[in-house]
Scaffold this active site. Structure first.
Site, PDB file in Angstrom:
ATOM      1  N   HIS A 425     -35.441  12.029   8.526  1.00 47.06           N
ATOM      2  CA  HIS A 425     -36.671  13.113   8.883  1.00 47.06           C
ATOM      3  C   HIS A 425     -36.413  13.855  10.207  1.00 47.06           C
ATOM      4  O   HIS A 425     -36.663  15.332  10.194  1.00 47.06           O
ATOM      5  CB  HIS A 425     -37.810  11.977   9.223  1.00 47.06           C
ATOM      6  CG  HIS A 425     -38.938  12.980   9.528  1.00 47.06           C
ATOM      7  ND1 HIS A 425     -39.462  13.294  10.697  1.00 47.06           N
ATOM      8  CD2 HIS A 425     -39.809  13.677   8.895  1.00 47.06           C
ATOM      9  CE1 HIS A 425     -40.337  13.918  10.849  1.00 47.06           C
ATOM     10  NE2 HIS A 425     -41.115  14.305   9.709  1.00 47.06           N
ATOM     11  N   ARG A 515      -4.150  22.883  11.563  1.00 43.79           N
ATOM     12  CA  ARG A 515      -3.442  22.095  12.507  1.00 43.79           C
ATOM     13  C   ARG A 515      -3.630  20.711  11.833  1.00 43.79           C
ATOM     14  O   ARG A 515      -4.918  20.048  11.703  1.00 43.79           O
ATOM     15  CB  ARG A 515      -3.767  22.030  13.735  1.00 43.79           C
ATOM     16  CG  ARG A 515      -3.355  23.430  14.380  1.00 43.79           C
ATOM     17  CD  ARG A 515      -3.619  23.319  16.059  1.00 43.79           C
ATOM     18  NE  ARG A 515      -3.218  24.552  16.596  1.00 43.79           N
ATOM     19  CZ  ARG A 515      -4.169  25.262  16.977  1.00 43.79           C
ATOM     20  NH1 ARG A 515      -5.364  25.488  16.590  1.00 43.79           N
ATOM     21  NH2 ARG A 515      -3.723  26.661  17.569  1.00 43.79           N
ATOM     22  N   GLY A 714       4.979  31.833  15.788  1.00 43.77           N
ATOM     23  CA  GLY A 714       4.334  30.952  16.811  1.00 43.77           C
ATOM     24  C   GLY A 714       5.038  31.632  18.102  1.00 43.77           C
ATOM     25  O   GLY A 714       5.813  31.194  18.680  1.00 43.77           O
ATOM     26  N   SER A 715       3.803  32.528  18.829  1.00 41.53           N
ATOM     27  CA  SER A 715       4.213  33.193  20.007  1.00 41.53           C
ATOM     28  C   SER A 715       4.460  32.407  21.205  1.00 41.53           C
ATOM     29  O   SER A 715       5.027  32.548  22.144  1.00 41.53           O
ATOM     30  CB  SER A 715       3.421  34.404  20.046  1.00 41.53           C
ATOM     31  OG  SER A 715       2.111  33.717  20.232  1.00 41.53           O
ATOM     32  N   ASN A 716       3.848  31.218  21.218  1.00 45.55           N
ATOM     33  CA  ASN A 716       3.895  30.476  22.452  1.00 45.55           C
ATOM     34  C   ASN A 716       5.045  29.591  22.576  1.00 45.55           C
ATOM     35  O   ASN A 716       5.612  29.989  23.498  1.00 45.55           O
ATOM     36  CB  ASN A 716       2.700  29.166  22.110  1.00 45.55           C
ATOM     37  CG  ASN A 716       1.405  29.626  22.251  1.00 45.55           C
ATOM     38  OD1 ASN A 716       1.138  31.000  22.232  1.00 45.55           O
ATOM     39  ND2 ASN A 716       0.243  28.776  21.871  1.00 45.55           N
ATOM     40  N   ASP A 717       5.604  29.132  21.567  1.00 47.44           N
ATOM     41  CA  ASP A 717       6.920  28.431  21.614  1.00 47.44           C
ATOM     42  C   ASP A 717       8.048  29.494  21.913  1.00 47.44           C
ATOM     43  O   ASP A 717       9.017  29.367  22.427  1.00 47.44           O
ATOM     44  CB  ASP A 717       7.275  27.301  20.541  1.00 47.44           C
ATOM     45  CG  ASP A 717       6.726  26.235  20.876  1.00 47.44           C
ATOM     46  OD1 ASP A 717       6.630  25.869  22.212  1.00 47.44           O
ATOM     47  OD2 ASP A 717       6.555  25.512  19.992  1.00 47.44           O
ATOM     48  N   CYS A 764       0.530  33.041  14.073  1.00 47.84           N
ATOM     49  CA  CYS A 764      -0.502  32.199  14.174  1.00 47.84           C
ATOM     50  C   CYS A 764      -0.480  31.760  15.880  1.00 47.84           C
ATOM     51  O   CYS A 764      -1.495  30.772  16.067  1.00 47.84           O
ATOM     52  CB  CYS A 764      -0.322  30.965  13.470  1.00 47.84           C
ATOM     53  SG  CYS A 764       1.210  30.037  13.785  1.00 47.84           S
TER      54      CYS A 764
END
Length: 814
Positions: A425, A515, A714-717, A764
């Site tokens: 409810h 992920r 994967g631009s970070n790594d 990504c």
């Protein structure tokens, strides 16, 4: 009036008869007549009509007396409302049931008993107001229901009590606020054969997701015993999601199964004075789902039939007849259906994003209803008799609500309850009112005190948080009609399955990075090898207290699983499926697990299987794990989960992506291992991508293109490995920048190589989400897609559209 029928059977009623029998009865008649031939089972019954109610009022000369009592009423004066409501109800209860009407009810009840081969059939007696269950107003729960009523005299008495309930405090208040004249709303009563769910289970289902309004699912809740506990929110029920499009194609797409605590079970009472009672649910039943997979799918199929018949989203109550031969057939039944009144009526093209801007101490958590944030002074009220103490703009904190609470719910800044699931409810009314609500916290009334300033946060997905203090927040309102199309696909990075339905309503071209880490870390939280080696661990647990604790946690989380590894497969498959269904039929690229050894070690039992590495960031992760004999059995579970999503649920929009693949040979090994466990590249449209996050992926892009169907940067790594730095180290953090010329040169090069090989390439990594100029650079390079964090999808799409216009690039459909 004498020509109007006092009794109508369900097979004599259709949806056009709301003025005669009210919304609930009209819907029951409609289903009984039209949907029973399509296989939807509805228990038989009859309606005591609105004409019967008017006849009762007229014969007892009650009209003028009721008008006088309600004259000059102010519904916001709770005490005045309570006093007047009580007077009207007593007036009706003391009145005599006219003999002509009593005789008609007796005859109909005797006929219903005969139809079911019983001397005195057990029935549910439910109120059905002539203004209820309209598409834009939910009168559900405004009037009373009486269960397990047996014997003609008891039925007549229950009918009279239903008549009186047209003037409950909440019904008077609701009508006044919605602009309905009290004397133009009449009451009909449903007398329907009870489904013996006291010996089985019952619940509620919606033909959409109740939080986001996502239309392609059936959301089912249920608990042991009669369904009233689920409706009222007296229990935290089991929850299931089924995906409509692939269910219609013959698949078995149960996207999610969540076990509720189901502490109470409503069963038949032992006397007419106590027709139903609540008992504690045995532990064994609490640890089991209240319906099996076949029953979940059967209910979902019926929900689709009902929705298609009515042509709008529906709110449906179901019940299962007792399993035992002495009690019932074990069959499922539909006992009510009404239009869903929150999302079904929505037409606007705006999307609101609520976001906390600060932090606060978490007081309690529960299931979030909606996606808003509300705040104010808390008011803890444990009993409905104290609702007059509530002040507008306060946060209502209580054990659970029922329709008697509605006069104050509509003026609350937010609502928090101890008990209830997302179809109870409190949840239904909060959604209709647009108020943030958190249900099923277990302890809200203990940890929150009256007068405390609190923030109720429903913006973070399924879990809702109550924070101490007034935490600052902001609201972003996006006009979806003004978001342009682009040639560059704008996809999304998604990791939390519970947020996927809402996020899919943003303009998008699918998911470029789904992920698995959140699903493994939060929904499973146990190392896959610990689950695979459970029996071995049980033996060792006798001697080792640390292992004993691991076994205990596994037992607590997996009570329904004899084979503990199946728990891992199911939870992983369900998490992936929720995301895949939300964006279906668009591509959803699922990255295989990319936990590092220290992260795997943090899972329950992980320390038993993981090495200690000095630099896990460039250690045993990604592709190197999948073919390694030490981890391959765990990877097999991942493949099994993905197969389940694609083959059993029909979500073939799922593609697979391999992370941290250092060499071409490694790529080939992974493809081979995947095939070993039933994931064959190219079969049933399965595409396999590779993350481009190591310089070797760029240098040998032409060779990687021979193995994989596409790339995702994967631009970070890629940045940290190009610049040779640890992005987690504060000492060198100032050098880390995806826009460094060396990184950009590699990105430009790999895009060119992919194009040459006619392979898809996207990104990504975080860079285009964080830096508009980087997104513009990617458009110039001709990238196929960008996958972004959901909060930057709209603004990046606007920027990309501007850049494409500048470069003379037109969207593909122009």
């Amino acid at each position: 009036m004498s020509n109007e029928p006092l009794i109508l059977w369900f097979n004599e009623i259709s949806i056009k008869d709301v003025p005669l029998v009210g919304g609930k009865n009209a819907s029951l008649g409609e289903m009984f007549r039209n949907l029973t031939p399509k296989g939807v089972k509805v228990p038989d019954g009859f309606a005591v009509t609105a004409a019967a109610y008017r006849y009762f009022i007229k014969e007892n000369h009650l009209d003028d007396q009721i008008r006088e009592i309600l004259s000059g009423l102010d519904t916001h004066n709770i005490k005045d409302l309570q006093t007047r409501g009580r007077k009207v109800r007593n007036l009706i209860l003391k009145a005599k049931m006219p003999e002509k009407l009593a005789e008609e009810i007796r005859k109909a009840y005797a006929e219903l008993s005969k139809r079911y081969g019983q001397e005195a059939v057990d029935v549910a007696v439910r109120s059905s107001a002539t203004a209820e269950d309209l598409p834009d107003a939910s009168f559900a729960g405004q009037q009373e229901t009486y269960l397990n009523i047996q014997g003609a005299d008891n039925v007549i008495n229950a009918v009279k009590r239903c008549f009186a309930s047209l003037f409950t405090d909440r019904a008077i208040s609701y009508r006044q606020d919605k602009g309905f004249d009290h004397f133009n709303v009449y009451l009909s009563v449903a007398v329907q054969k009870m489904v013996r769910s006291d010996a089985a289970s019952a619940g509620v289902m919606f033909t959409l997701d109740t939080e986001s309004g996502f239309r392609d699912v059936v959301y089912i809740t249920g608990a042991w015993g009669l369904g009233e506990n689920v409706v009222q929110g007296a229990v935290n029920p089991d929850e299931f999601y089924v995906f409509k499009p692939t269910l219609k194609q013959g698949y078995r797409p149960i996207l999610s199964k969540k076990l509720g605590s189901k502490e109470l079970r409503m069963v038949y009472g032992k006397s007419p004075k106590c027709p139903v009672r609540n008992v504690k649910t045995p532990k064994k039943l609490r640890q089991q789902f209240c319906i099996n997979d076949d029953e979940i799918l059967q209910l979902a199929k019926w929900a689709i039939i009902i929705e298609e018949h009515y042509g709008r989203p529906m709110d449906i109550e179901w019940a299962k007849d007792g399993d035992g031969k002495e009690v019932g057939s074990g069959e499922l039944f539909i006992v009510q259906a009404r239009p869903e009144t929150v999302h079904g009526a929505k037409k606007e093209q705006y999307y609101e994003i609520y976001k906390l801007k600060g932090k606060g101490k978490v007081l309690t958590t529960g299931k979030a209803v909606g996606s808003k944030i509300g705040q104010g002074k808390a008011r803890v009220i444990e009993d409905v008799s104290k609702i007059h103490e509530f002040q507008p703009g306060e946060v209502l904190v209580t054990d659970m609500t029922d329709p008697d609470w509605e006069p104050i719910m509509k003026v609350a800044a937010a609502i928090v309850t101890n008990r209830g699931g997302r179809t109870c409810h409190a949840a239904i009314v909060s959604r209709e009112l647009g108020i943030p609500c958190i249900v099923g916290t277990d302890n809200a009334t203990e940890v929150i005190k009256t007068g405390m300033e609190v923030t109720v946060d429903c913006s973070q997905g399924e879990e809702g948080y109550v924070y101490e203090g007034l935490v600052p927040f902001e609201v972003e309102r996006i006009d979806l009609a003004k978001v342009p199309k682009t040639r560059t696909k704008i996809m999304m990075n998604v990791g939390i399955p519970e947020q996927a339905f809402a996020q899919s309503q943003l303009p998008n071209d699918g998911v470029g990075l789904a992920r698995l880490e959140f699903i493994i870390g939060s929904h499973i939280a146990i190392h896959p090898l610990a689950l695979l080696n459970y029996q071995e661990l049980k033996k060792k647990a006798r001697r080792d207290p640390k292992i004993r604790e691991v076994v205990k946690i596994i037992d607590e989380k997996t009570p329904m699983y004899e084979d503990k590894a199946e728990f891992y497969v199911d939870k992983l498959a369900q998490g992936i499926a929720m995301i895949a269904a939300a964006f279906y039929p668009k591509d959803v690229i699922v990255r295989l697990s990319d936990f590092k050894s220290n992260e795997y070690a943090g899972l329950t039992g992980g320390y038993l299987y993981e090495p200690v590495e000095h630099n896990p960031m460039i250690g045993w992760r990604g592709a190197s794990r999948y073919y390694d004999p030490r981890f391959e059995p765990a990877f097999a579970l991942e493949c099994k989960a993905l197969r389940k999503v694609r083959d059993e649920m029909g979500l073939t929009n799922v593609k697979v992506m391999v992370p941290f693949c250092r060499t071409v040979e490694e790529g080939k090994k992974v493809i081979k291992v995947m095939e070993k466990y039933g994931l064959k590249q190219g079969e049933n449209g399965l595409e396999v991508y590779v993350m481009c996050e190591i310089p070797s992926n760029v240098v040998l892009a032409d060779e990687f293109a021979k193995v994989f169907d596409g790339f995702s940067i994967g631009s970070n790594d890629l940045t940290q490995l190009t610049l040779g730095l640890d992005r987690d180290s504060e000492l060198v953090a100032h050098i880390y920048d995806e826009r460094n010329p060396a990184v950009k040169k590699l990105i430009r090069e790999v895009i060119q190589e992919a194009k040459k090989a006619k392979k898809k390439i996207g990104i990504c990594g975080q860079a285009p989400s964080d830096f508009p100029d980087f997104a513009a650079f990617l458009v110039e390079c001709g990238i196929d897609s960008m996958s972004l964090t959901p909060d930057t999808v709209v603004k990046t799409r606007l920027l990309v559209a501007e850049k494409e216009k500048e470069l003379g690039i037109k969207p593909e459909d122009e």
